[in-house]
Design an enzyme around this catalytic site. Structure first.
Site, short mmCIF file in Angstrom:
data_model
loop_
_atom_site.label_atom_id
_atom_site.label_comp_id
_atom_site.label_asym_id
_atom_site.label_seq_id
_atom_site.Cartn_x
_atom_site.Cartn_y
_atom_site.Cartn_z
N SER A 29 0.83 -1.21 0.00
CA SER A 29 0.00 0.00 0.00
C SER A 29 0.85 1.26 0.00
CB SER A 29 -0.86 0.06 1.27
OG SER A 29 -1.99 -0.72 1.12
N HIS A 59 -2.69 1.17 -4.58
CA HIS A 59 -1.99 0.12 -5.32
C HIS A 59 -2.00 0.48 -6.80
CE1 HIS A 59 -1.38 -3.07 -2.23
NE2 HIS A 59 -2.22 -2.28 -1.58
N HIS A 81 -5.53 -8.89 -1.91
CA HIS A 81 -5.54 -9.29 -0.51
C HIS A 81 -6.62 -10.33 -0.27
CE1 HIS A 81 -4.11 -5.12 -0.70
NE2 HIS A 81 -3.36 -5.42 0.35
N TYR A 83 -8.72 -10.21 2.03
CA TYR A 83 -9.98 -9.56 2.43
C TYR A 83 -10.80 -9.06 1.25
CZ TYR A 83 -7.36 -5.12 2.01
OH TYR A 83 -6.62 -4.07 1.56
N GLU A 84 -10.20 -9.02 0.05
CA GLU A 84 -10.97 -8.55 -1.11
C GLU A 84 -11.93 -9.61 -1.63
OE1 GLU A 84 -8.59 -6.17 -4.06
OE2 GLU A 84 -6.99 -6.74 -2.68
N ALA A 111 2.71 -2.31 4.01
CA ALA A 111 2.54 -1.27 5.02
C ALA A 111 2.03 -1.98 6.27
CB ALA A 111 1.55 -0.22 4.55
N MET A 206 -2.15 -6.71 6.81
CA MET A 206 -3.22 -7.50 6.19
C MET A 206 -2.77 -8.26 4.95
SD MET A 206 -6.25 -4.66 6.51
CE MET A 206 -6.43 -3.66 7.97
N SER A 207 -1.48 -8.49 4.82
CA SER A 207 -1.01 -9.14 3.58
C SER A 207 0.20 -10.02 3.86
CB SER A 207 -0.65 -8.07 2.55
OG SER A 207 0.47 -7.33 2.99
N ASN A 230 2.06 3.41 11.10
CA ASN A 230 1.35 3.87 12.32
C ASN A 230 1.71 2.95 13.47
OD1 ASN A 230 -0.52 2.04 10.52
ND2 ASN A 230 -1.16 1.67 12.63
N HIS A 242 -6.93 4.08 6.41
CA HIS A 242 -6.25 3.76 5.16
C HIS A 242 -5.62 5.02 4.56
CE1 HIS A 242 -5.12 1.42 1.73
NE2 HIS A 242 -5.88 2.09 0.90
#
Ligand code: HPA
Length: 268
Positions: A29, A59, A81, A83-84, A111, A206-207, A230, A242
């Protein structure tokens, strides 16, 4: 290797030239613009049948084949990802194609949020290992015995040493740590972060984990670097979003690019 991957590799060689690719790079990201900075041939994922169509802003869904510091690389400007789609193996075909193009190594970037007070937003972290906090595995459904992939040294010790050397030469701090995969797309709760931290994770995102499992399954050597955008939930007063990830990622990306160039340069 699927027939599909061989056919796509053939198509890509037809467009970008027949020379084998030495290394793959997946951009996380806010890092997608790195794909624009190299001298090479860009192919939109939408022109590659069966490639995922990542729909996440920040992306850059194209494959760039070209020369970076004298090494022929395949840069994946975006990833799909879990989650997609709910599919853990969303990146399997692109990684099979990378293997079919001849690559022996893969560098994954992402990220991530830091769970360690001495690793701050803007810093980088080299992955020494991971925790699959999602419980999902991209090899579920794979029928061959190759599915029993050893993950003891998933993050290649030699690549890690070479990346540490590159960071040192560039005078950029590159602490090592454990990355936990959280499925997303919602961010974690503070209680989940306390749990993840207690379990031994230094960063959360998340990846990456499904891609690393798939890459090891395909026999690629792997290394991964997080750009910390963060502090993880509950660890600071800062808002987690995001938008914030996309705004912060370029700070780490500038350092990452220097390390990456030096790492590739040192390969010959
Ligand atoms: N959690 C999960 N994924 C992330 C984070 C986070 O705090 N920051 C960037 N990606």
């Amino acid at each position: 290797m699927s027939k599909n991957a061989e056919a796509l590799a053939q198509q890509i060689r037809g467009i970008a030239g027949p020379e084998p690719v030495a290394a793959g790079l997946i951009l996380g990201s806010g890092l997608g613009h790195l794909a624009d900075g190299i001298d090479g041939t860009a192919i939109a994922y939408s022109d590659l049948a069966g490639f995922p169509q990542p729909g996440v802003s920040g992306h850059n869904p194209k494959l760039v084949i070209g020369d970076l510091e004298g090494v022929r690389v395949a840069i994946f400007g975006g990833r799909a990802h879990y989650y997609e789609s709910g599919r853990g193996d969303a990146m399997r075909l692109p990684l099979e194609v990378l293997r079919a193009l001849g690559a022996g190594q893969l560098l994954v970037t992402n990220a991530a949020g830091s769970t360690r007070t001495d690793i701050a937003p803007g810093d980088l972290m080299l992955l020494s290992d991971h925790i699959n906090f999602s419980g999902r595995n991209p090899l579920i459904g794979e029928l061959t015995d190759a599915r029993f992939v050893p993950m003891t040294e998933a993050y290649d010790p030699q690549m890690r040493a070479a990346l540490r050397d590159a960071a040192l030469a560039e005078d950029i701090a590159l602490p090592e740590g454990v990355y936990a995969w959280y499925s997303g797309p919602s961010f974690e709760t503070p209680a989940e972060i306390r749990a993840i931290r207690t379990l031994g994770a230094d960063a959360v995102g998340m990846s990456t984990v499904p891609e690393v499992i798939l890459a090891r399954f395909l026999g690629l050597r792997v290394a991964a670097i997080s750009t910390i955008t963060n502090m993880a939930a509950g660890m600071s007063d800062e808002n987690i979003s995001h938008e914030h990830t996309k705004a912060m990622a370029p700070i780490g990306a500038r350092k990452l690019e220097k390390i990456l160039r030096r790492f590739l340069h040192n390969q010959h």
